[in-house]
Enzyme design. Sequence first.
Site: not given
Length: 162
Positions: A17, A41, A129
């Site tokens: 990122h 989530k 991630s």
Amino acid sequence: MIHAVYPGSFDPVTRGHMDIITRAAGMFDRLTVAVARNLNKPSGSFTAEERAALLCRCTENLPNVTVDVCDGLLADYVRKTGADVVVKGLRAMSDFEQEFQQALINKKLNPEMETVFICSSVEYTYLSSSMVKQVGTLGGDISDFVPAEVKDEIIHRITNRT
Ligand code: ADP
């Protein structure tokens, strides 16, 4: 004056990122990193505020970069902020299909919105991630994957989460 938005989950921020952020900050006058508050989530996620705080620490030395949390449709966020361009990072063909579809849908929802793709630097093409969270959870060394200034915080959060 071109204002670009770089949206994503950043759950948590990785060196991949940061590579895109640094390069985009050099290409556009102003860059907003927009942290999407995920509605569904996955368990073990960082909260949107935690993700934004980590990004703020990593972008402190980039004067034209700001960090924001965004809810709802990206097309609406771009309209609301008056941004000119959306920046996305591309790691591989597997990213391309989904990103291409998203860019076309966004264009339909907001015809003034342009999406620009920046190819990942070769050393970060494998990085995500979710991989950082997996390796960190299993006690692996994530030093090469996340920015040095937030490594300890990310490890602490991963190992102490409920
Ligand atoms: P992920 O959870 O897969 O890391 P994000 O939603 O946080 O994905 O990613 C935000 C944006 O950054 C997307 O455009 C994604 O393609 C891009 N991106 C993520 N990781 C990298 C990387 N290692 N190199 C380049 N771009 C990346």
